[in-house]
Design a protein around this motif. Structure first.
Motif, PDB file in Angstrom:
ATOM      1  N   VAL A 145       0.818  -1.209   0.000  1.00  0.00           N
ATOM      2  CA  VAL A 145       0.000   0.000   0.000  1.00  0.00           C
ATOM      3  C   VAL A 145       0.850   1.256   0.000  1.00  0.00           C
ATOM      4  O   VAL A 145       0.345   2.350  -0.273  1.00  0.00           O
ATOM      5  N   ALA A 146       2.138   1.121   0.300  1.00  0.00           N
ATOM      6  CA  ALA A 146       3.022   2.285   0.289  1.00  0.00           C
ATOM      7  C   ALA A 146       3.020   2.976  -1.065  1.00  0.00           C
ATOM      8  O   ALA A 146       3.284   4.177  -1.163  1.00  0.00           O
ATOM      9  N   GLU A 147       2.693   2.216  -2.106  1.00  0.00           N
ATOM     10  CA  GLU A 147       2.685   2.779  -3.457  1.00  0.00           C
ATOM     11  C   GLU A 147       1.623   3.865  -3.612  1.00  0.00           C
ATOM     12  O   GLU A 147       1.804   4.807  -4.393  1.00  0.00           O
ATOM     13  N   VAL A 148       0.517   3.747  -2.879  1.00  0.00           N
ATOM     14  CA  VAL A 148      -0.545   4.752  -2.980  1.00  0.00           C
ATOM     15  C   VAL A 148      -0.637   5.628  -1.729  1.00  0.00           C
ATOM     16  O   VAL A 148      -1.391   6.601  -1.702  1.00  0.00           O
ATOM     17  N   GLY A 149       0.089   5.267  -0.676  1.00  0.00           N
ATOM     18  CA  GLY A 149       0.084   6.079   0.536  1.00  0.00           C
ATOM     19  C   GLY A 149      -1.210   6.018   1.312  1.00  0.00           C
ATOM     20  O   GLY A 149      -1.552   6.950   2.054  1.00  0.00           O
ATOM     21  N   HIS A 150      -1.937   4.922   1.160  1.00  0.00           N
ATOM     22  CA  HIS A 150      -3.163   4.685   1.921  1.00  0.00           C
ATOM     23  C   HIS A 150      -3.134   3.239   2.411  1.00  0.00           C
ATOM     24  O   HIS A 150      -2.651   2.350   1.706  1.00  0.00           O
ATOM     25  N   PHE A 151      -3.678   3.014   3.586  1.00  0.00           N
ATOM     26  CA  PHE A 151      -3.765   1.649   4.102  1.00  0.00           C
ATOM     27  C   PHE A 151      -5.092   1.013   3.702  1.00  0.00           C
ATOM     28  O   PHE A 151      -6.093   1.701   3.470  1.00  0.00           O
ATOM     29  N   LYS A 152      -5.073  -0.305   3.608  1.00  0.00           N
ATOM     30  CA  LYS A 152      -6.332  -1.022   3.418  1.00  0.00           C
ATOM     31  C   LYS A 152      -7.251  -0.738   4.607  1.00  0.00           C
ATOM     32  O   LYS A 152      -6.751  -0.575   5.722  1.00  0.00           O
ATOM     33  N   PRO A 153      -8.555  -0.643   4.378  1.00  0.00           N
ATOM     34  CA  PRO A 153      -9.306  -0.994   3.170  1.00  0.00           C
ATOM     35  C   PRO A 153      -9.643   0.186   2.257  1.00  0.00           C
ATOM     36  O   PRO A 153     -10.732   0.200   1.653  1.00  0.00           O
ATOM     37  N   HIS A 154      -8.753   1.179   2.133  1.00  0.00           N
ATOM     38  CA  HIS A 154      -9.028   2.284   1.214  1.00  0.00           C
ATOM     39  C   HIS A 154      -9.192   1.735  -0.201  1.00  0.00           C
ATOM     40  O   HIS A 154      -8.412   0.884  -0.637  1.00  0.00           O
ATOM     41  N   PRO A 155     -10.194   2.203  -0.956  1.00  0.00           N
ATOM     42  CA  PRO A 155     -10.437   1.675  -2.303  1.00  0.00           C
ATOM     43  C   PRO A 155      -9.224   1.733  -3.222  1.00  0.00           C
ATOM     44  O   PRO A 155      -9.049   0.862  -4.080  1.00  0.00           O
ATOM     45  N   SER A 156      -8.380   2.753  -3.053  1.00  0.00           N
ATOM     46  CA  SER A 156      -7.238   2.907  -3.954  1.00  0.00           C
ATOM     47  C   SER A 156      -6.242   1.762  -3.844  1.00  0.00           C
ATOM     48  O   SER A 156      -5.483   1.501  -4.783  1.00  0.00           O
ATOM     49  N   THR A 157      -6.229   1.064  -2.710  1.00  0.00           N
ATOM     50  CA  THR A 157      -5.261  -0.030  -2.549  1.00  0.00           C
ATOM     51  C   THR A 157      -5.610  -1.199  -3.456  1.00  0.00           C
ATOM     52  O   THR A 157      -4.728  -1.776  -4.108  1.00  0.00           O
ATOM     53  N   TYR A 158      -6.876  -1.539  -3.533  1.00  0.00           N
ATOM     54  CA  TYR A 158      -7.304  -2.643  -4.391  1.00  0.00           C
ATOM     55  C   TYR A 158      -7.260  -2.225  -5.866  1.00  0.00           C
ATOM     56  O   TYR A 158      -6.879  -3.017  -6.737  1.00  0.00           O
ATOM     57  N   GLN A 159      -7.635  -0.971  -6.124  1.00  0.00           N
ATOM     58  CA  GLN A 159      -7.592  -0.475  -7.499  1.00  0.00           C
ATOM     59  C   GLN A 159      -6.166  -0.444  -8.021  1.00  0.00           C
ATOM     60  O   GLN A 159      -5.918  -0.710  -9.211  1.00  0.00           O
ATOM     61  N   MET A 160      -5.212  -0.133  -7.141  1.00  0.00           N
ATOM     62  CA  MET A 160      -3.804  -0.124  -7.532  1.00  0.00           C
ATOM     63  C   MET A 160      -3.370  -1.488  -8.048  1.00  0.00           C
ATOM     64  O   MET A 160      -2.673  -1.597  -9.068  1.00  0.00           O
ATOM     65  N   VAL A 161      -3.775  -2.555  -7.362  1.00  0.00           N
ATOM     66  CA  VAL A 161      -3.418  -3.906  -7.810  1.00  0.00           C
ATOM     67  C   VAL A 161      -4.001  -4.184  -9.183  1.00  0.00           C
ATOM     68  O   VAL A 161      -3.308  -4.679 -10.085  1.00  0.00           O
ATOM     69  N   ALA A 162      -5.279  -3.854  -9.368  1.00  0.00           N
ATOM     70  CA  ALA A 162      -5.918  -4.077 -10.664  1.00  0.00           C
ATOM     71  C   ALA A 162      -5.214  -3.285 -11.764  1.00  0.00           C
ATOM     72  O   ALA A 162      -4.950  -3.815 -12.862  1.00  0.00           O
ATOM     73  N   ASP A 163      -4.894  -2.036 -11.474  1.00  0.00           N
ATOM     74  CA  ASP A 163      -4.230  -1.192 -12.472  1.00  0.00           C
ATOM     75  C   ASP A 163      -2.854  -1.738 -12.831  1.00  0.00           C
ATOM     76  O   ASP A 163      -2.471  -1.767 -14.022  1.00  0.00           O
ATOM     77  N   ARG A 164      -2.098  -2.153 -11.838  1.00  0.00           N
ATOM     78  CA  ARG A 164      -0.759  -2.673 -12.103  1.00  0.00           C
ATOM     79  C   ARG A 164      -0.797  -3.967 -12.916  1.00  0.00           C
ATOM     80  O   ARG A 164       0.107  -4.247 -13.704  1.00  0.00           O
ATOM     81  N   LEU A 165      -1.848  -4.748 -12.725  1.00  0.00           N
ATOM     82  CA  LEU A 165      -1.979  -6.012 -13.462  1.00  0.00           C
ATOM     83  C   LEU A 165      -2.698  -5.831 -14.790  1.00  0.00           C
ATOM     84  O   LEU A 165      -2.755  -6.767 -15.596  1.00  0.00           O
ATOM     85  N   GLY A 166      -3.267  -4.655 -15.003  1.00  0.00           N
ATOM     86  CA  GLY A 166      -3.982  -4.401 -16.252  1.00  0.00           C
ATOM     87  C   GLY A 166      -5.297  -5.140 -16.356  1.00  0.00           C
ATOM     88  O   GLY A 166      -5.705  -5.549 -17.448  1.00  0.00           O
ATOM     89  N   VAL A 167      -5.985  -5.293 -15.216  1.00  0.00           N
ATOM     90  CA  VAL A 167      -7.268  -5.987 -15.202  1.00  0.00           C
ATOM     91  C   VAL A 167      -8.293  -5.134 -14.473  1.00  0.00           C
ATOM     92  O   VAL A 167      -7.951  -4.150 -13.815  1.00  0.00           O
ATOM     93  N   ASP A 168      -9.565  -5.521 -14.564  1.00  0.00           N
ATOM     94  CA  ASP A 168     -10.617  -4.859 -13.821  1.00  0.00           C
ATOM     95  C   ASP A 168     -10.643  -5.409 -12.402  1.00  0.00           C
ATOM     96  O   ASP A 168     -10.272  -6.566 -12.169  1.00  0.00           O
ATOM     97  N   VAL A 169     -11.108  -4.606 -11.456  1.00  0.00           N
ATOM     98  CA  VAL A 169     -11.166  -5.075 -10.069  1.00  0.00           C
ATOM     99  C   VAL A 169     -12.054  -6.307  -9.922  1.00  0.00           C
ATOM    100  O   VAL A 169     -11.864  -7.112  -9.011  1.00  0.00           O
ATOM    101  N   SER A 170     -13.001  -6.476 -10.843  1.00  0.00           N
ATOM    102  CA  SER A 170     -13.873  -7.652 -10.782  1.00  0.00           C
ATOM    103  C   SER A 170     -13.122  -8.939 -11.075  1.00  0.00           C
ATOM    104  O   SER A 170     -13.650 -10.027 -10.829  1.00  0.00           O
ATOM    105  N   SER A 171     -11.892  -8.822 -11.577  1.00  0.00           N
ATOM    106  CA  SER A 171     -11.048  -9.992 -11.841  1.00  0.00           C
ATOM    107  C   SER A 171     -10.263 -10.424 -10.612  1.00  0.00           C
ATOM    108  O   SER A 171      -9.494 -11.384 -10.676  1.00  0.00           O
ATOM    109  N   LEU A 172     -10.445  -9.722  -9.486  1.00  0.00           N
ATOM    110  CA  LEU A 172      -9.682 -10.005  -8.278  1.00  0.00           C
ATOM    111  C   LEU A 172     -10.556 -10.658  -7.210  1.00  0.00           C
ATOM    112  O   LEU A 172     -11.734 -10.328  -7.063  1.00  0.00           O
ATOM    113  N   CYS A 173      -9.946 -11.555  -6.440  1.00  0.00           N
ATOM    114  CA  CYS A 173     -10.563 -12.103  -5.237  1.00  0.00           C
ATOM    115  C   CYS A 173      -9.603 -11.860  -4.090  1.00  0.00           C
ATOM    116  O   CYS A 173      -8.443 -12.282  -4.146  1.00  0.00           O
TER     117      CYS A 173
END
Length: 233
Positions: A145-173
């Motif tokens: 989460v250091a990459e976005v400067g927010h701790f979970k469960p801030h929405p940007s933390t999960y969105q960051m993973v999706a963005d880095r992987l080039g997928v939609d958040v719906s592709s994550l569990c």
């Protein structure tokens, strides 16, 4: 349990979900004379990580861990030394994996899922905590989460993973033993899988999402996810 799965990437929380924080109990027994203080300190650490995020602030998770340790010490009239903080940080970076982790990860990799981690902890030099635990190589990517400067469960933390992987958040569990983590992930469109580690339970409140998958054993949780995937084949 859902009757199908349409996600391809499984995101794992690290501290307590994969790595066993119960191994910190001897430290708390030495410092406070009570190993159970671990279960006071860790929830407070999560509380204040979320507090700084809601306040628009950020401090590394390790610094917060030390600060909360000192705060718990003040509350109990116990002086926390710099050496205590250093020892705790070292122990946090050397926690072993739970026994069910490697079998579960192996099953999921063999089933074709992409496996990644998302931790509140800041990146660390090699050997990393996951390398020390012997499970780092079982993952395709590691995120902090250091990459976005927010701790979970801030929405940007999960969105960051999706963005880095080039997928939609719906592709994550999201797999976590903390219900606040699965709630946060599900609120932005991820699936949620809950591993019921000791001292962690599901929150049953109308309007709050409950996990799609749940088990007391990570390998059995993996079996649920794999079985759901087979229903779509």
């Amino acid at each position: 349990m859902p009757d199908r799965t349409d996600f391809s990437t499984i995101v794992f929380d690290v501290n307590e979900t994969l790595l066993d924080i119960a191994t910190l109990e001897p430290f708390f027994d030495r410092v406070f004379g009570n190993a159970a203080v671990l279960r006071e300190w860790f929830p407070e650490l999560i509380l204040y990580s979320q507090t700084v995020t809601l306040s628009g602030l950020y401090a590394p998770f390790g610094d917060l861990a030390g600060g909360v340790l000192r705060m718990v010490g003040d509350n109990r009239n116990i002086a926390i030394q710099d050496s205590d903080v250093s020892e705790l940080k070292s122990l946090i970076g050397s926690m072993p994996a739970h026994a069910d982790v490697t079998p579960a990860l192996t099953k999921l990799r063999d089933a074709g899922f992409t496996l990644v981690t998302l931790t509140n902890s800041a990146p660390s030099p090699a050997p990393t905590p996951l390398e020390k635990a012997g499970i780092a190589a079982l993952f395709d990517h590691h995120f902090s989460v250091a990459e976005v400067g927010h701790f979970k469960p801030h929405p940007s933390t999960y969105q960051m993973v999706a963005d880095r992987l080039g997928v939609d958040v719906s592709s994550l569990c999201m797999v976590a033993c903390h219900i606040w983590d699965t709630i946060g992930a599900q609120s932005v469109g991820c699936r949620g899988a809950f591993i019921a580690r000791p001292h962690n339970s599901i929150l049953h409140v109308p309007g709050v999402p409950e996990p799609d998958y749940t088990s007391h054993d990570l390998a059995k949780l993996a079996d649920q996810i794999i079985q759901a995937q087979k229903l779509t084949e």
